[in-house]
Design a protein around this motif. Structure first.
Motif, PDB file in Angstrom:
ATOM      1  N   LYS A   1     -49.934  28.496  36.597  1.00 46.37           N
ATOM      2  CA  LYS A   1     -49.747  29.937  36.379  1.00 46.37           C
ATOM      3  C   LYS A   1     -49.363  30.206  34.920  1.00 46.37           C
ATOM      4  O   LYS A   1     -49.931  31.069  34.267  1.00 46.37           O
ATOM      5  N   ARG A   2     -48.386  29.417  34.408  1.00 46.11           N
ATOM      6  CA  ARG A   2     -47.967  29.592  33.016  1.00 46.11           C
ATOM      7  C   ARG A   2     -49.103  29.279  32.049  1.00 46.11           C
ATOM      8  O   ARG A   2     -49.237  29.898  30.997  1.00 46.11           O
ATOM      9  N   ALA A   3     -49.941  28.297  32.435  1.00 45.87           N
ATOM     10  CA  ALA A   3     -51.030  27.862  31.556  1.00 45.87           C
ATOM     11  C   ALA A   3     -52.028  28.989  31.290  1.00 45.87           C
ATOM     12  O   ALA A   3     -52.691  29.018  30.251  1.00 45.87           O
ATOM     13  N   GLU A   4     -52.116  29.942  32.214  1.00 42.06           N
ATOM     14  CA  GLU A   4     -53.069  31.054  32.044  1.00 42.06           C
ATOM     15  C   GLU A   4     -52.784  31.837  30.768  1.00 42.06           C
ATOM     16  O   GLU A   4     -53.681  32.397  30.158  1.00 42.06           O
ATOM     17  N   GLN A   5     -51.504  31.852  30.341  1.00 41.77           N
ATOM     18  CA  GLN A   5     -51.118  32.613  29.147  1.00 41.77           C
ATOM     19  C   GLN A   5     -51.146  31.757  27.878  1.00 41.77           C
ATOM     20  O   GLN A   5     -50.888  32.268  26.798  1.00 41.77           O
ATOM     21  N   GLY A   6     -51.424  30.452  28.025  1.00 39.37           N
ATOM     22  CA  GLY A   6     -51.310  29.565  26.871  1.00 39.37           C
ATOM     23  C   GLY A   6     -52.642  29.093  26.316  1.00 39.37           C
ATOM     24  O   GLY A   6     -53.708  29.416  26.844  1.00 39.37           O
TER      25      GLY A   6
ATOM     26  N   ALA B   1     -41.396  31.786  25.741  1.00 44.60           N
ATOM     27  CA  ALA B   1     -42.435  31.835  26.782  1.00 44.60           C
ATOM     28  C   ALA B   1     -43.791  31.366  26.257  1.00 44.60           C
ATOM     29  O   ALA B   1     -44.554  30.696  26.955  1.00 44.60           O
ATOM     30  N   ALA B   2     -44.099  31.708  24.977  1.00 47.78           N
ATOM     31  CA  ALA B   2     -45.403  31.335  24.416  1.00 47.78           C
ATOM     32  C   ALA B   2     -45.503  29.818  24.255  1.00 47.78           C
ATOM     33  O   ALA B   2     -46.554  29.211  24.511  1.00 47.78           O
TER      34      ALA B   2
ATOM     35  N   ALA C   1     -46.014  28.282  27.664  1.00 51.71           N
ATOM     36  CA  ALA C   1     -47.398  28.506  28.112  1.00 51.71           C
ATOM     37  C   ALA C   1     -48.362  27.561  27.392  1.00 51.71           C
ATOM     38  O   ALA C   1     -49.287  27.014  28.005  1.00 51.71           O
ATOM     39  N   ASP C   2     -48.151  27.349  26.088  1.00 51.48           N
ATOM     40  CA  ASP C   2     -49.031  26.459  25.329  1.00 51.48           C
ATOM     41  C   ASP C   2     -48.911  25.003  25.796  1.00 51.48           C
ATOM     42  O   ASP C   2     -49.921  24.295  25.926  1.00 51.48           O
TER      43      ASP C   2
ATOM     44  N   ALA D   1     -47.904  24.050  28.753  1.00 58.05           N
ATOM     45  CA  ALA D   1     -48.465  24.020  30.112  1.00 58.05           C
ATOM     46  C   ALA D   1     -49.994  23.949  30.059  1.00 58.05           C
ATOM     47  O   ALA D   1     -50.622  23.139  30.743  1.00 58.05           O
ATOM     48  N   ALA D   2     -50.595  24.801  29.225  1.00 56.31           N
ATOM     49  CA  ALA D   2     -52.059  24.828  29.141  1.00 56.31           C
ATOM     50  C   ALA D   2     -52.598  23.509  28.583  1.00 56.31           C
ATOM     51  O   ALA D   2     -53.634  23.005  29.040  1.00 56.31           O
TER      52      ALA D   2
END
Ligand code: KG4
Ligand code: ZN
Length: 360
Positions: A189-194, A248-249, A252-253, A255-256
């Protein structure tokens, strides 16, 4: 042939009823699941003793729910299947105890099932069931294996992880990022933003020339990266405070990027298995098979090679009772269960460690 199945190998209690009459693909008549995720969340992972106790509480109410869905009494059931292993010993004992007691009371046979066989046959309950033979990519919290599957009970191990499983790599990376348990879905889920290219994590054994996997190094690489971003000492311990220093960024990065590394290895090795065997079908099963990026990349890579990919229904990717009842049903149809009239054996036995290759 109506088969009631129990799954209790880890942190979900699953019960299901399958109709395996005739030779048609078995049909799901009822299915109920209780996930213990909320209960274990406070501890950051599965607490085996709590898992066992909760399976005891859930098994009978879930059975009632399944029979109500199917509109059938317990006496209509012809056999009772349960997960014999692999998994947590105490948790497995609950399922086997309930199944054996119920089967004995009914005078019906009990069918011990291998958890991974349940996973790898689970796409047979989907709208687009596979045909044998196929390559199976089994990716769960405890296992990462490539198998050649020629039929029910005919499994040849092509390659497997030499250390951590893919699900474990997701879970451990998520924990380092402060994303809790279970980590896979939260990390995805977090990866979606990264950005998947923000950090270059290792792709272990990508070019090893065999079909084995290794994910333990990935966890170390993620820890090193998290420490760097948190301005922590490289030789310091992995603490929950590390992730709190990240924004958060950055989370996310990471995670992605870690998701991209795991998925790339799984896709490349699956295609290598397809090439080695010359087969044209791939079945993906186990909890990590729910990962959207893995599905997207496998679909694209397989389409280029003219390979069909089959997945279980999304809700049957993670542990459930349907796959256990189904595996017993397919074994029955394949003539692999003791003949009718054989005196049932209520063994009550479990195998917490049980390689799929030992299954006949
Ligand atoms: O098959 P499963 O439910 O249980 C075992 O038999 O281990 O698999 C659980 C694993 C966990 O590691 C979980 O984090 C992972 O599957 N998982 C995912 C996703 N959903 C579950 N990993 C990545 N992306 C997901 N969407
Ligand atoms: Zn599983």
């Amino acid at each position: 042939m109506l088969i009631l199945g129990f799954e209790s190998s880890c942190d979900e209690t699953g019960v299901a009823l399958v109709d395996a009459s005739g030779s048609a693909v078995p049909r799901l008549l009822g299915h109920a699941l209780h996930s213990q995720i909320e209960m274990h969340q406070a501890y950051g992972g599965v607490v085996p003793e709590l898992a066992s106790r909760d399976h005891i509480r859930r098994a009978l109410p879930l059975t009632d729910a399944v029979l109500a869905q199917a509109g059938l009494p317990l006496s209509a059931v012809d056999a009772i299947a349960y997960t014999r292993g692999p998994g947590l010993a105490g948790a497995l004992l609950v399922g086997s105890g309930v199944a054996c007691a119920m089967a004995m009371a009914l005078g019906k046979p009990v069918v011990p099932v291998h958890h991974l066989e349940g996973h790898l046959l689970s796409p047979f309950l989907s709208a687009d069931p596979p045909e044998f033979p196929f390559v199976a990519l089994l990716v769960s919290g405890g296992h990462t294996q490539l198998m050649r599957v020629d039929g029910v009970g005919r499994y040849e191990l092509l390659g497997e992880t030499i250390d951590d499983a893919a699900g474990e790599a997701f879970d451990k990376s998520a924990k380092l990022l402060g994303l809790g348990y279970p980590g896979g879905p939260a990390l995805a889920k977090r990866a979606e933003q990264g950005s998947a290219t923000a950090y270059k994590f290792p792709r272990p054994l990508l070019h090893s020339g065999d079909l084995d996997f290794s994910f333990a190094g990935l966890k170390t690489a993620v820890l090193t990266q998290v420490k760097r971003l948190a301005h922590a000492r490289p030789e310091g311990p992995a603490t929950p405070q590390l992730a709190e220093a990240l924004d958060a960024a950055q989370i996310a990065d990471v995670a992605a990027s870690v998701q991209a590394a795991i998925v790339e290895v799984l896709v490349k090795k699956s295609l290598a298995a397809i090439e080695t065997t010359g087969l044209k079908r791939l079945v993906v099963a186990g909890g990590v098979g729910a990962n959207a990026l893995l599905r997207e990349q496998l679909n694209a890579a397989c389409a280029r090679k003219g390979v069909r990919v089959h997945y279980p229904e999304l809700h049957l990717c993670t542990d459930n009772g349907a796959m256990i009842a189904l595996a017993a049903g397919l074994r029955f149809q394949a003539g692999l269960l003791p003949a009718a009239g054989t005196a049932p054996v209520y063994h009550f036995d479990v195998r917490p460690r049980w390689p799929l290759s030992e299954l006949g």
